[in-house]
Design an enzyme around this catalytic site. Structure first.
Site, short mmCIF file in Angstrom:
data_model
loop_
_atom_site.label_atom_id
_atom_site.label_comp_id
_atom_site.label_asym_id
_atom_site.label_seq_id
_atom_site.Cartn_x
_atom_site.Cartn_y
_atom_site.Cartn_z
N GLU A 120 -1.90 -9.13 3.99
CA GLU A 120 -1.86 -9.66 5.36
C GLU A 120 -3.23 -9.87 5.98
O GLU A 120 -3.35 -10.56 7.01
CB GLU A 120 -1.03 -8.72 6.26
CG GLU A 120 -1.65 -7.36 6.53
CD GLU A 120 -1.36 -6.31 5.47
OE1 GLU A 120 -1.51 -5.11 5.77
OE2 GLU A 120 -0.99 -6.69 4.34
N HIS A 150 -3.71 -5.18 0.56
CA HIS A 150 -3.15 -5.68 1.83
C HIS A 150 -3.17 -7.21 1.84
O HIS A 150 -4.21 -7.82 2.10
CB HIS A 150 -3.95 -5.14 3.01
CG HIS A 150 -3.73 -3.68 3.26
ND1 HIS A 150 -2.69 -3.21 4.04
CD2 HIS A 150 -4.40 -2.59 2.82
CE1 HIS A 150 -2.73 -1.88 4.07
NE2 HIS A 150 -3.75 -1.48 3.34
N CYS A 189 0.83 -1.21 0.00
CA CYS A 189 0.00 0.00 0.00
C CYS A 189 0.87 1.26 0.00
O CYS A 189 1.48 1.58 -1.00
CB CYS A 189 -0.98 -0.03 1.18
SG CYS A 189 -2.39 1.08 0.97
#
Length: 510
Positions: free
Chosen positions: A170, A168, A79
């Site tokens: 994660e 993202h 990001c």
């Protein structure tokens, strides 16, 4: 030598999630503020740049020299990290015509080891208002979405590869995110995934032996997961040169002092139990405000611990169960002002006693502590224990704390917790307990009217305690618990169930 990944934090709410996924892949990682150098460059295999609430075009936007990093390591920007990388190498980043938050469909359009074993289309999680409008020379688009032309990119021609992800990986909603991170760690960075509980234990024990030598360590134990695992690791390194002190403050659960002390002895730990109930009750007399009670308990603990520690000779170290979330530095992106959370520390003791700290768990998350504990053969009931507040039952007795009130609450709490275990519900609840309210109400028992106390039951589900929701326990179960408490605990004639979530309420009542 432990191989590791450095995660530079630019202030994203998701930074710890990146670390969690990397650790789950058995690769050790450290989170550092973007303006902090690692203490040692030994073993570093790669770098990840986190997201940020800032725009790369703001004058005060946090910056790191990515070109210098690329000379040494593969770099993955997530990001904000991806946008910063694009800008530093000569690309263009600007406000997006369409802010993209939430789910998006990733379409892979380029070939790269980063997307090995990833389907051509998969859901990802976006959270950004800027977009990369033009990539630098020599960079290639790897993926797009319906809204942005550059959702992922790479430059694999330099000394080390560079990768940027606008989404993202994660978070749970990015279905292939863990595989993407795995590809970066194992293919691009050459990690082997050897950071296992067994490896951590052997390495930590060796470090502790070098750190402590033939010196002695004193440690305050609580019966909780963190202090128990920390003490077991230290004991494995130095044996009976660890002196544990377990203080009964009169505010523990029913029979907890005896049962925990017995568990410590079964583990072979050198622990002394100290009955200081009357000292704590005296310090709490007449105090009704929560903060007054907390301070009184903290002061009383320091008094007792200091007194017991001074009975020992030639102590050089203080052991503590500090874990990683307590020590991760949250740095202002305007400058290097650092806040360190230290609630696990024994307040005032290091300065007062002039001892050096031993914190064998300071690099671990809570779930990792439990895995280490399991590898150390610590009993499952100790590792799976619900969180319990440091001030104990004192903050579950609203108003003044007396020995009589503690005994009332211990009995009611024992019935509740035992019932959860018997019904197979204990492990489905993150934290549970009973609260004694300063409220008396009229009841009827047989032919007699009663005027007795009220108990509130509290059970919540949570991941880390930052937010929590009340548990929807079966009505039949709650009815049985209520009936047993009222019938078996003389002094209580009413039971209520707390259905408040956090926020706006807190888990504990005080």
């Amino acid at each position: 030598m432990t191989e590791k990944i450095i995660i530079y934090d630019f202030g994203s709410q998701y930074t710890q999630l990146i670390a969690r996924v990397v650790r789950e892949l058995n690769v050790y990682c450290e989170i550092l503020p973007f303006n902090r150098q690692p203490q040692s460059e030994e073993g570093i295999k790669g770098v990840i740049l986190s997201g940020s609430p800032f725009s790369v075009n703001q004058p005060e936007a946090p910056f790191i020299n990515i070109k210098a990093l690329q000379k040494q390591y593969p770099v993955l920007g997530v990001c904000y990290g991806a946008q910063l990388m694009a800008k530093e190498y000569g690309g263009e980043v600007a406000k997006s015509n369409k802010r993209e938050y939430g789910r998006a469909s990733l379409q892979i359009v380029g070939s790269s080891p980063l997307f090995s074993s990833i389907p051509a289309s998969s859901p990802v999680w976006m959270s950004h208002s800027d977009t990369i409008q033009k990539l630098p020379e020599g960079f290639s688009v790897l993926a797009t979405t319906e809204s942005i032309p550059v959702a992922a990119y790479s430059n694999e021609n330099g000394p080390h590869p560079l990768y940027g992800l606008q989404f993202h990986p994660e978070v749970y909603h990015s279905e292939q995110g863990k595989q993407i991170l795995k590809n970066f760690l194992f293919t691009s960075c050459g990690c082997t995934g050897n950071w296992t509980p067994a490896h951590y234990i052997s390495e930590t024990v060796e470090v502790l032996r070098r750190q402590i030598g033939d010196k002695k360590v004193v440690m305050g134990l609580s019966g909780g997961v963190d202090s128990t695992v920390a003490a077991t690791l230290i004991h494995k390194a130095i044996g009976n040169n660890l002196f544990g002190i377990f203080v009964d403050n009169g505010l523990l659960r029913k029979n907890e002092f005896e049962s925990v002390l017995d568990s410590y002895h079964q583990l072979g730990l050198n622990v002394k139990g100290v009955n200081a109930r009357n000292h704590f009750y005296t310090k709490l007399a007449g105090k009704t405000l929560p903060e007054e009670k907390r301070k009184a308990i903290g002061t009383a603990f320091i008094d007792i611990f200091d007194e017991e520690a001074h009975k020992l000779s030639e102590i050089d170290f203080l052991g503590q169960g500090t874990i990683y979330p307590d020590v991760i530095e949250s740095v202002s992106v305007h400058g290097p002002s650092v806040t360190i959370k230290s609630h696990h520390n024994v307040g005032g003791l290091p300065a007062k006693m002039k001892l050096k700290l031993v914190e064998p768990l300071r690099s671990l998350f809570k779930d990792e502590v439990r895995r280490i504990g399991a590898e150390l053969n610590i009993p499952a009931d100790m590792l799976g224990r619900h969180p319990f507040p440091g001030p104990g039952l004192a903050i579950r007795i609203l108003g003044e704390v007396t020995e009589e009130k503690v005994q009332l609450l211990q009995e009611a709490d024992h019935i509740f917790i035992s019932s959860l275990k018997t019904a197979g519900l204990y492990n489905q609840v993150w934290q549970a307990g009973a609260i004694l309210l300063p409220v008396k109400s009229v009841g009827v028992m047989g032919d007699e009217r009663t005027y007795e106390f009220t108990i509130a039951l509290r059970a919540v589900s949570s991941v880390d305690g930052m937010t929590a929701d009340w548990c929807h326990l079966p009505y039949e179960f709650l009815a049985g618990v209520s009936n047993n408490i009222i019938n078996q605990v003389k002094g209580i004639n009413r039971v209520v169930y707390d259905i408040s979530s956090k926020p706006p309420a807190t888990i504990e009542w005080e």
